[in-house]
Scaffold this active site. Structure first.
Site, PDB file in Angstrom:
ATOM      1  N   HIS A 182      -4.150  -4.743   0.134  1.00 57.23           N
ATOM      2  CA  HIS A 182      -3.152  -4.929   0.755  1.00 57.23           C
ATOM      3  C   HIS A 182      -3.528  -6.664   0.536  1.00 57.23           C
ATOM      4  O   HIS A 182      -4.708  -7.165   1.339  1.00 57.23           O
ATOM      5  CB  HIS A 182      -4.079  -4.836   2.367  1.00 57.23           C
ATOM      6  CG  HIS A 182      -4.022  -3.340   2.676  1.00 57.23           C
ATOM      7  ND1 HIS A 182      -2.931  -3.085   3.912  1.00 57.23           N
ATOM      8  CD2 HIS A 182      -4.939  -2.306   1.939  1.00 57.23           C
ATOM      9  CE1 HIS A 182      -2.630  -1.795   3.936  1.00 57.23           C
ATOM     10  NE2 HIS A 182      -4.032  -1.136   2.871  1.00 57.23           N
TER      11      HIS A 182
ATOM     12  N   CYS B 179       0.673  -1.539  -0.054  1.00 53.18           N
ATOM     13  CA  CYS B 179       0.067   0.154   0.430  1.00 53.18           C
ATOM     14  C   CYS B 179       0.828   1.235  -0.107  1.00 53.18           C
ATOM     15  O   CYS B 179       1.443   2.020  -1.002  1.00 53.18           O
ATOM     16  CB  CYS B 179      -1.316  -0.642   1.072  1.00 53.18           C
ATOM     17  SG  CYS B 179      -2.441   1.697   0.490  1.00 53.18           S
TER      18      CYS B 179
ATOM     19  N   GLU C  41      -2.157  -9.159   2.960  1.00 50.15           N
ATOM     20  CA  GLU C  41      -2.932  -9.721   4.400  1.00 50.15           C
ATOM     21  C   GLU C  41      -4.521  -9.636   4.383  1.00 50.15           C
ATOM     22  O   GLU C  41      -5.041 -10.402   4.877  1.00 50.15           O
ATOM     23  CB  GLU C  41      -1.963  -9.200   4.916  1.00 50.15           C
ATOM     24  CG  GLU C  41      -2.557  -8.159   5.955  1.00 50.15           C
ATOM     25  CD  GLU C  41      -2.242  -6.753   4.736  1.00 50.15           C
ATOM     26  OE1 GLU C  41      -2.173  -5.627   5.355  1.00 50.15           O
ATOM     27  OE2 GLU C  41      -1.107  -7.260   3.716  1.00 50.15           O
TER      28      GLU C  41
END
Length: 211
Positions: A187, A79, A189
């Site tokens: 992102h 990001c 994750e």
């Protein structure tokens, strides 16, 4: 061992939990001395570009990151961490970045080519369009939906960097890379199967680089 670079502006919890799910050992460090001997690095980031560059400087990470990249150590930017890898950003005035990729960070205009307004920030799930499927980081990553949250976007004339894009009223650079340096605007994750696959691929690449 992966080093997570802690300069006070990253979502360390979600990144570390993702690595734990992958059974990847990691260490979090707020100074280069705590991360010197890692085999790869993750540069997370949330917030404003100028604040992030100031924080990297205060934590003595700017020269450290550049040196590790020069040495060929794998690094993954997430990001804002991706945006910091480029030359400069217009956020809050012009601020120089790490300069590891050519390009600048611009704010979404909020209007498409026909002048129709659209929402800024770009927030939500968008489908990847993969341009370089042969890249190891994209192994078993399909054109799936991943999670974005950002008001500023990379603009670069170097198409060789563009591993994948996403459509949000323009082609948004979604995954960029060159050699062991790779980054995603979204992102990983928080992006389900595709994001976890990217992180796993990065860790496997890291292992090969330091076999």
């Amino acid at each position: 061992m992966i080093g997570i670079i802690d300069y006070g502006m990253g979502n360390l919890f979600s990144v570390s939990k993702a690595l734990e799910r992958l059974d990847i050992p990691y260490v979090i460090g707020d100074r280069p001395s705590k991360l010197e001997n890692c085999h790869g690095y993750i540069l997370p980031g949330v917030g404003a570009f100028p604040d992030a560059m100031k924080a990297l400087h205060e934590h003595q990470f700017i020269d450290f990151i550049r040196r590790k990249v020069d040495e060929g150590v794998p690094l993954y930017g997430i990001c804002l961490g991706m945006q910091l890898l480029f030359e400069e950003s217009e956020e809050g005035g012009t601020t120089a970045g790490l300069g590891l990729f050519p390009g600048k960070i611009r704010r979404f205009t909020g209007r498409d080519q026909q002048g129709v307004p659209y929402k800024v920030p770009h927030m939500g799930w968008n489908r990847l369009k993969i341009h370089q499927p042969e890249q190891p980081i994209l192994f078993e990553v399909e054109e799936e939906f991943v999670y974005f949250v950002h008001s500023y976007v990379v603009q670069t004339e170097d198409s060789s960097l563009l591993y994948a894009t996403a459509d949000y009223h323009m082609d948004v650079p979604a995954i960029v890379g060159r050699g062991p340096l790779v980054a995603s605007q979204f992102h990983p994750e928080k992006s389900g199967r595709a994001g976890m696959q990217l992180l796993e691929n990065f860790c496997k690449q890291m292992s090969k680089e330091h076999a």
